[in-house]
Design a protein around this motif. Structure first.
Motif, short mmCIF file in Angstrom:
data_model
loop_
_atom_site.label_atom_id
_atom_site.label_comp_id
_atom_site.label_asym_id
_atom_site.label_seq_id
_atom_site.Cartn_x
_atom_site.Cartn_y
_atom_site.Cartn_z
N PRO A 122 -0.66 7.34 4.72
CA PRO A 122 -1.60 6.26 5.00
C PRO A 122 -0.89 4.91 4.99
CG PRO A 122 -1.78 6.88 2.71
CD PRO A 122 -0.77 7.82 3.33
N ASP A 123 -1.57 3.88 5.52
CA ASP A 123 -1.07 2.52 5.36
C ASP A 123 -2.04 1.74 4.50
OD1 ASP A 123 -3.21 1.79 6.98
OD2 ASP A 123 -1.99 1.44 8.76
N GLN A 124 -1.82 0.45 4.36
CA GLN A 124 -2.64 -0.35 3.45
C GLN A 124 -4.10 -0.42 3.90
OE1 GLN A 124 -1.04 -4.30 3.40
NE2 GLN A 124 -1.41 -4.68 5.58
N ASP B 203 -5.49 3.72 3.08
CA ASP B 203 -5.14 4.50 1.87
C ASP B 203 -6.26 4.56 0.86
OD1 ASP B 203 -5.11 1.91 0.95
OD2 ASP B 203 -3.10 2.00 0.07
N ARG B 204 -7.41 3.94 1.13
CA ARG B 204 -8.49 3.95 0.15
C ARG B 204 -9.58 4.97 0.48
NH1 ARG B 204 -7.50 -1.29 1.34
NH2 ARG B 204 -9.41 -1.48 2.56
#
Length: 428
Positions: A369-371, A374-375
């Motif tokens: 994932p990226d920022q 990623d949640r």
């Protein structure tokens, strides 16, 4: 805010996808999480030369010689998927009252392949080169019209065109027709066959398509390395009935459609709103109609195109709306590519199967994932067995169109807002 409505029974599904014709092969292909993207000889010389095509599809064998050459490829898909859905529902068109049956079909481009072919012939041969069958083949409404002819349907026959949300929009519209009493059975879905030189060239010019050198890694929903979608094709249909009617005829019910919603971004012709404003409104409408709260949702079948803007906006929305109780998330586009106007209907059918089997397919192509992504709890690597009370399917399209559909298990007592809501009689 929408009021809670009685659930609708999904009594049949039919699928034609890059994982194979039929609901069984499609479900197994999605569970296997194997990408179907491959080099496409028909796209040779274009900036992007890969696609997700429907394999082993012989229109002549499936539909007969006359229909195979008179109709567009998208209509071929629609006819085959609709036949499967009707048979799956245990219905016989020769026995039903066609005036009480509705067809709602969504498509982003209609018979665009037939249109491009007619344009090429006009360019090389002049007006005499254009077939008298060209217009019936490519007009957007004609697939729905052909279905009505084949199935003897004389009730509402409609076409929805909300870009890549068209198939989901068709299901939304069909639900409204059933709730309004305009029909007793609704065949709703989507079909598109946009793997054509002009469509691919246009998407490539917009830099919407993945340019990964390895087709197997090209469609990467929510992955940090995503760089666009892989164009696909296909069709899907669901048969919807009021739950009381389905029970009356002892129909097998795969899942319940308990909420629908639609809203626009009013933001940009081709980019989603950064905070997914329209999609958020559609989800809230669907949950309100289901009498449910965000915490009741266990799973989201995301639009998940693999484009940077869509996945970032959608992941942010999921993170905000479901912050207290994150649902599992998946995107079928890692396997199937982006099937355009068929996508929402295909993904709705897959959500029905996910709820029926209490199993969430993994997202193919995802690794890191990226920022922005990623949640969310993205299922990857292997399918996940999970207790699913409510599942949400989200769809979005160019023009800022957004649709949300909420499904529950067939034996579900329903979320709090539905448990005391009586269903209508079959005569209502």
């Amino acid at each position: 805010m929408s009021a809670a409505r009685p659930p609708l029974a999904v009594t049949g599904i039919g699928l034609v996808t890059p994982a194979g014709p039929g609901a069984g092969p499609t479900w197994q292909g999605v569970l296997a999480a194997r990408a179907t993207a491959a080099p496409d000889p028909a796209l040779a010389g274009l900036p992007v030369g890969i696609s997700c095509r429907v394999p082993r599809f012989d229109a002549r064998a499936l539909l007969g010689g006359r229909q195979s050459w008179r109709l567009d490829r998208a209509t071929h898909f629609a006819l085959v998927a609709a036949r499967e859905a009707v048979a799956d529902a245990g219905l016989w068109p020769e026995d039903w009252d066609g005036a009480r049956v509705a067809i709602v079909l969504g498509s982003a481009a209609g018979g665009v392949g037939s249109y491009e072919q007619a344009a090429r012939r006009f360019g090389t041969r002049g007006p005499s080169g254009v077939s008298a069958l060209a217009l019936p083949a490519f007009l957007p409404n004609m697939a729905a019209g052909q279905l009505a002819i084949e199935l003897g349907v004389t009730g509402p026959v409609l076409h929805t065109a909300t870009a890549c949300a068209s198939g989901a929009g068709a299901i939304h519209t069909a639900a409204l027709l059933l709730h309004a009493g305009a029909c007793d059975i609704a065949l709703a879905g989507g079909a598109d066959a946009m793997i054509t030189p002009v469509c691919v060239a246009g998407f490539a010019r917009m830099r919407a398509l993945s340019r990964q050198p390895d087709p197997g890694c090209a469609s990467r929903p929510f992955d940090a390395g995503r760089d666009g979608f892989v164009i696909g094709e296909g069709a899907a249909f669901t048969v919807l009935e009021r739950q009381a009617d389905a029970l009356c005829r002892r129909a097998p019910t795969r899942a319940l459609l308990v909420g629908v919603g639609t809203a626009a971004d009013a933001y940009h012709p081709v980019a989603p709103h950064p905070r997914a404003r329209g999609l958020a409104a559609a989800v809230r409408q669907a949950l309100a109609e289901a009498g449910a709260a965000a915490d009741d949702v266990d799973h989201v079948n995301a639009h998940g195109t693999g484009t940077r803007l869509n996945d970032s906006a959608e992941a942010g929305l999921i993170d905000r709306l479901f912050a207290r109780r994150p649902p599992s998330v998946t995107s079928a586009k890692g396997v199937l590519g982006h099937t355009m106007g068929a996508a929402g209907a295909i993904e709705a059918a897959l959500t029905v199967l996910t709820v029926q089997h209490q199993t969430v397919p993994a997202t193919a192509g995802f690794a890191v994932p990226d920022q922005d992504t990623d949640r969310i709890d993205l299922v990857h690597g292997a399918p996940r067995r999970q207790r699913l009370r409510l599942a949400l399917s989200t769809s979005a399209g160019f023009g800022g169109h957004n649709t949300a559909l909420v499904f529950a298990p067939a034996d579900s007592p329903g979320p709090p807002g539905l448990r005391s809501t009586p269903g209508p009689s079959a005569a209502s």
